[in-house]
Design a protein around this motif. Structure first.
Motif, PDB file in Angstrom:
ATOM      1  N   SER A 118      64.571  59.178  18.462  1.00  0.00           N
ATOM      2  CA  SER A 118      64.798  57.890  19.110  1.00  0.00           C
ATOM      3  C   SER A 118      64.349  56.772  18.196  1.00  0.00           C
ATOM      4  O   SER A 118      63.494  56.967  17.331  1.00  0.00           O
ATOM      5  CB  SER A 118      64.071  57.817  20.457  1.00  0.00           C
ATOM      6  OG  SER A 118      62.695  57.979  20.278  1.00  0.00           O
ATOM      7  N   ASP A 119      64.961  55.614  18.385  1.00  0.00           N
ATOM      8  CA  ASP A 119      64.568  54.443  17.602  1.00  0.00           C
ATOM      9  C   ASP A 119      64.538  53.221  18.513  1.00  0.00           C
ATOM     10  O   ASP A 119      64.881  53.305  19.680  1.00  0.00           O
ATOM     11  CB  ASP A 119      65.483  54.243  16.390  1.00  0.00           C
ATOM     12  CG  ASP A 119      66.898  53.825  16.754  1.00  0.00           C
ATOM     13  OD1 ASP A 119      67.123  53.304  17.865  1.00  0.00           O
ATOM     14  OD2 ASP A 119      67.799  54.008  15.931  1.00  0.00           O
ATOM     15  N   ASN A 120      64.141  52.109  17.972  1.00  0.00           N
ATOM     16  CA  ASN A 120      64.071  50.863  18.738  1.00  0.00           C
ATOM     17  C   ASN A 120      65.035  49.820  18.192  1.00  0.00           C
ATOM     18  O   ASN A 120      64.788  48.631  18.294  1.00  0.00           O
ATOM     19  CB  ASN A 120      62.638  50.318  18.767  1.00  0.00           C
ATOM     20  CG  ASN A 120      62.120  49.980  17.383  1.00  0.00           C
ATOM     21  OD1 ASN A 120      62.769  50.276  16.379  1.00  0.00           O
ATOM     22  ND2 ASN A 120      60.958  49.376  17.320  1.00  0.00           N
ATOM     23  N   GLY A 121      66.147  50.291  17.629  1.00  0.00           N
ATOM     24  CA  GLY A 121      67.138  49.392  17.040  1.00  0.00           C
ATOM     25  C   GLY A 121      68.035  48.751  18.085  1.00  0.00           C
ATOM     26  O   GLY A 121      67.679  48.618  19.249  1.00  0.00           O
ATOM     27  N   VAL A 122      69.253  48.400  17.686  1.00  0.00           N
ATOM     28  CA  VAL A 122      70.186  47.678  18.544  1.00  0.00           C
ATOM     29  C   VAL A 122      70.993  48.595  19.450  1.00  0.00           C
ATOM     30  O   VAL A 122      71.738  48.117  20.300  1.00  0.00           O
ATOM     31  CB  VAL A 122      71.153  46.804  17.711  1.00  0.00           C
ATOM     32  CG1 VAL A 122      70.382  45.733  16.959  1.00  0.00           C
ATOM     33  CG2 VAL A 122      71.974  47.661  16.772  1.00  0.00           C
ATOM     34  N   GLY A 123      70.883  49.904  19.294  1.00  0.00           N
ATOM     35  CA  GLY A 123      71.635  50.840  20.132  1.00  0.00           C
ATOM     36  C   GLY A 123      72.972  51.186  19.513  1.00  0.00           C
ATOM     37  O   GLY A 123      73.278  50.812  18.384  1.00  0.00           O
TER      38      GLY A 123
ATOM     39  N   GLY B 114      66.376  49.271  24.755  1.00  0.00           N
ATOM     40  CA  GLY B 114      66.928  49.075  23.420  1.00  0.00           C
ATOM     41  C   GLY B 114      66.774  50.340  22.597  1.00  0.00           C
ATOM     42  O   GLY B 114      66.005  51.237  22.931  1.00  0.00           O
ATOM     43  N   GLY B 115      67.536  50.424  21.557  1.00  0.00           N
ATOM     44  CA  GLY B 115      67.467  51.589  20.699  1.00  0.00           C
ATOM     45  C   GLY B 115      68.430  52.690  21.123  1.00  0.00           C
ATOM     46  O   GLY B 115      69.246  52.527  22.015  1.00  0.00           O
ATOM     47  N   THR B 116      68.324  53.811  20.453  1.00  0.00           N
ATOM     48  CA  THR B 116      69.216  54.940  20.660  1.00  0.00           C
ATOM     49  C   THR B 116      68.389  56.209  20.746  1.00  0.00           C
ATOM     50  O   THR B 116      67.374  56.341  20.065  1.00  0.00           O
ATOM     51  CB  THR B 116      70.199  55.061  19.477  1.00  0.00           C
ATOM     52  OG1 THR B 116      70.903  53.833  19.348  1.00  0.00           O
ATOM     53  CG2 THR B 116      71.192  56.194  19.668  1.00  0.00           C
ATOM     54  N   ARG B 117      68.857  57.152  21.575  1.00  0.00           N
ATOM     55  CA  ARG B 117      68.239  58.475  21.658  1.00  0.00           C
ATOM     56  C   ARG B 117      69.298  59.517  21.325  1.00  0.00           C
ATOM     57  O   ARG B 117      70.423  59.444  21.827  1.00  0.00           O
ATOM     58  CB  ARG B 117      67.711  58.743  23.058  1.00  0.00           C
ATOM     59  CG  ARG B 117      66.503  57.946  23.399  1.00  0.00           C
ATOM     60  CD  ARG B 117      65.910  58.436  24.720  1.00  0.00           C
ATOM     61  NE  ARG B 117      64.881  57.522  25.141  1.00  0.00           N
ATOM     62  CZ  ARG B 117      64.950  56.786  26.238  1.00  0.00           C
ATOM     63  NH1 ARG B 117      65.977  56.881  27.046  1.00  0.00           N
ATOM     64  NH2 ARG B 117      63.968  55.955  26.553  1.00  0.00           N
ATOM     65  N   LEU B 118      68.922  60.491  20.510  1.00  0.00           N
ATOM     66  CA  LEU B 118      69.797  61.592  20.157  1.00  0.00           C
ATOM     67  C   LEU B 118      69.069  62.889  20.525  1.00  0.00           C
ATOM     68  O   LEU B 118      67.934  63.097  20.098  1.00  0.00           O
ATOM     69  CB  LEU B 118      70.099  61.570  18.654  1.00  0.00           C
ATOM     70  CG  LEU B 118      70.967  62.701  18.144  1.00  0.00           C
ATOM     71  CD1 LEU B 118      71.975  62.166  17.159  1.00  0.00           C
ATOM     72  CD2 LEU B 118      70.149  63.792  17.515  1.00  0.00           C
TER      73      LEU B 118
END
Length: 52
Positions: free
Chosen positions: A5-10, A42-46
């Motif tokens: 996971s990150d805290n980027g723009v998605g 916010g961010g994306t999870r994989l």
């Protein structure tokens, strides 16, 4: 199971997705699956799962 996971723009609409497609194809060849989601904060999870 691997969770990244990150805290980027998605996940954006359109754009290049060849890297994500590669991850999905590899999981499929190994009998696994991939889930991608944009987090509410916010961010994306994989989630990448394969059987051992």
């Amino acid at each position: 199971t691997l969770l990244v996971s990150d805290n980027g723009v998605g996940l954006g609409e359109g754009g290049r997705r060849s890297g994500l497609r590669n991850i999905e194809e590899r999981a499929g060849r190994l009998g696994g699956s991939v889930e991608l989601e944009s987090a509410e904060e916010g961010g994306t999870r994989l989630h990448w799962r394969i059987p051992l």
